[in-house]
Write an enzyme that holds these catalytic residues in place. Structure first.
Site, short mmCIF file in Angstrom:
data_model
loop_
_atom_site.label_atom_id
_atom_site.label_comp_id
_atom_site.label_asym_id
_atom_site.label_seq_id
_atom_site.Cartn_x
_atom_site.Cartn_y
_atom_site.Cartn_z
CG ASP A 196 -12.94 0.50 3.79
OD1 ASP A 196 -12.60 1.64 4.15
OD2 ASP A 196 -12.97 -0.47 4.57
CB VAL A 197 -9.08 2.67 -1.48
CG1 VAL A 197 -7.60 2.60 -1.81
CG2 VAL A 197 -9.92 2.05 -2.59
#
EC number: 2.7.11.1
Length: 174
Positions: free
Chosen positions: A80-81
């Site tokens: 979930d960058v």
């Protein structure tokens, strides 16, 4: 999993508390909030990120992800960058946080998941189509975060529909 990864560009877990009704994680205070906040939601009088600071943020986030992918044992995929998950300390140093969707990489097993996790606009197309997450999944998210950092725009912005068909920042930039 959070305690396995210790690096200056990763959010450090200070402690935790578990009761029958609550689970609390304690992290250092990030004075300058997130990259997303600093790019878009500033209050009047708050400084905008200048280009040298943006470059330092990009490099710091890259170092944090590189540590997760290359130096942790086992490796960790963040999954979930995005600009909202890159926090900024008092010196505007990038600290990758929010490991809620992170996954340990077991090289003996496949990383195919039955449910794709992440934030729309930041999810790699191959992860969406195959369900297989890898370091490449994080690299795609990092690339979208770089586009956010350079343009100051959101990865998905429905207000762009008023002027064009491109809701996704990637399509808008292309």
């Amino acid at each position: 999993m959070i305690s396995v990864a210790v690096h200056r560009n990763l959010l450090r877990l200070i402690g935790f508390c578990t009761t029958p009704t609550e689970r609390l994680l304690v992290y250092p205070f990030m004075e300058n909030l997130s990259v997303a906040y600093r790019l878009r939601e500033l209050k009047p009088g708050e400084p905008v990120l200048d280009w040298p600071t943006r470059k330092r943020i990009a490099l710091g986030a890259a170092r944090g992800l590189e540590y997760l992918h290359e130096h942790c044992n086992p490796k960790i995929i963040h999954r979930d960058v995005k600009a909202a998950n890159v926090l900024l300390d008092e010196d505007f140093e990038a600290v990758v946080g929010d490991f809620g969707l992170a996954k340990l990489v077991d090289v003996r097993r496949t990383n195919v998941t039955t449910q794709v996790r992440g934030t729309m606009g930041h999810i790699a197309p191959e992860y969406l189509s195959t369900g297989k997450s890898s370091e490449r999944t994080d690299v795609f998210g990092y690339g979208i975060m770089l586009l956010e950092l350079v343009t100051g725009q959101r990865a998905i912005d429905f207000s762009r529909l008023e002027e064009e068909d491109d809701v996704l920042l990637l399509d808008h930039v292309r």
